[in-house]
Design a protein around this motif. Sequence first.
Motif, PDB file in Angstrom:
ATOM      1  N   ALA A 262       1.403   9.169  -5.715  1.00  0.00           N
ATOM      2  CA  ALA A 262       1.712  10.560  -5.364  1.00  0.00           C
ATOM      3  C   ALA A 262       2.721  11.150  -6.347  1.00  0.00           C
ATOM      4  O   ALA A 262       2.599  12.309  -6.753  1.00  0.00           O
TER       5      ALA A 262
ATOM      6  N   VAL B 133      -5.629   1.720   0.141  1.00  0.00           N
ATOM      7  CA  VAL B 133      -4.577   2.673   0.507  1.00  0.00           C
ATOM      8  C   VAL B 133      -4.198   3.531  -0.699  1.00  0.00           C
ATOM      9  O   VAL B 133      -4.060   4.758  -0.593  1.00  0.00           O
ATOM     10  N   ILE B 134      -4.052   2.905  -1.851  1.00  0.00           N
ATOM     11  CA  ILE B 134      -3.676   3.646  -3.057  1.00  0.00           C
ATOM     12  C   ILE B 134      -4.784   4.626  -3.458  1.00  0.00           C
ATOM     13  O   ILE B 134      -4.520   5.787  -3.787  1.00  0.00           O
ATOM     14  N   CYS B 135      -6.023   4.174  -3.426  1.00  0.00           N
ATOM     15  CA  CYS B 135      -7.134   5.053  -3.784  1.00  0.00           C
ATOM     16  C   CYS B 135      -7.293   6.185  -2.779  1.00  0.00           C
ATOM     17  O   CYS B 135      -7.701   7.289  -3.150  1.00  0.00           O
TER      18      CYS B 135
ATOM     19  N   ALA C  96       1.071   3.893  -2.930  1.00  0.00           N
ATOM     20  CA  ALA C  96       0.721   5.274  -2.619  1.00  0.00           C
ATOM     21  C   ALA C  96       1.830   6.236  -3.027  1.00  0.00           C
ATOM     22  O   ALA C  96       1.557   7.322  -3.549  1.00  0.00           O
TER      23      ALA C  96
ATOM     24  N   GLY D 248       0.819  -1.209   0.000  1.00  0.00           N
ATOM     25  CA  GLY D 248       0.000   0.000   0.000  1.00  0.00           C
ATOM     26  C   GLY D 248       0.852   1.257   0.000  1.00  0.00           C
ATOM     27  O   GLY D 248       0.579   2.200  -0.737  1.00  0.00           O
TER      28      GLY D 248
ATOM     29  N   VAL E 205      -4.938   7.791  -1.361  1.00  0.00           N
ATOM     30  CA  VAL E 205      -3.998   8.837  -1.778  1.00  0.00           C
ATOM     31  C   VAL E 205      -4.576   9.629  -2.946  1.00  0.00           C
ATOM     32  O   VAL E 205      -4.496  10.861  -2.970  1.00  0.00           O
ATOM     33  N   ASN E 206      -5.168   8.936  -3.899  1.00  0.00           N
ATOM     34  CA  ASN E 206      -5.804   9.643  -5.023  1.00  0.00           C
ATOM     35  C   ASN E 206      -6.894  10.581  -4.541  1.00  0.00           C
ATOM     36  O   ASN E 206      -6.990  11.728  -4.976  1.00  0.00           O
TER      37      ASN E 206
END
Length: 139
Positions: free
Chosen positions: A19, A82-84, A15, A11, A86-87
């Motif tokens: 970013a 986790v990635i979404c 992330a 994650g 950050v978006n």
Amino acid sequence: MNSLVNIAVFGIVGAVIMAALIGLLLVLGGRGQGRGPQTVFGAISLVVLIAVPALAAVNLRSTAPGTGFGPVFLVAFGVALVICAVNIAFLPLVARRAAAGRGEELAAGTRLSPALLGGGLLVCAVLGLVGAGVGILAG
């Protein structure tokens, strides 16, 4: 505990990649180069959003052979979440930059909505399913 470590490691890596991609989009998007940077950003984002959860699922299956679909899905879903996140966290920054680039002022009501968060959760579930499917097939 292995699942939480996979979610945290993959994650955070995803992330950081997202970013960095958002930063590149903000820098390249302000140079008036048309839709090219947004198209490239979208394609790379899609690859990251599919590949990183799938890699986490494959890693879980390789470190814990015989792991079923449920834990593999939860790991892939957690990584995608986790990635979404950050978006979604960077969304207001991108919206302000896009409005400034067009010479407009950002509307005061531009903020995260429950519909946006619900849609993001649904997208993360789909990405988790795809990642878990790849993890089961490859592991």
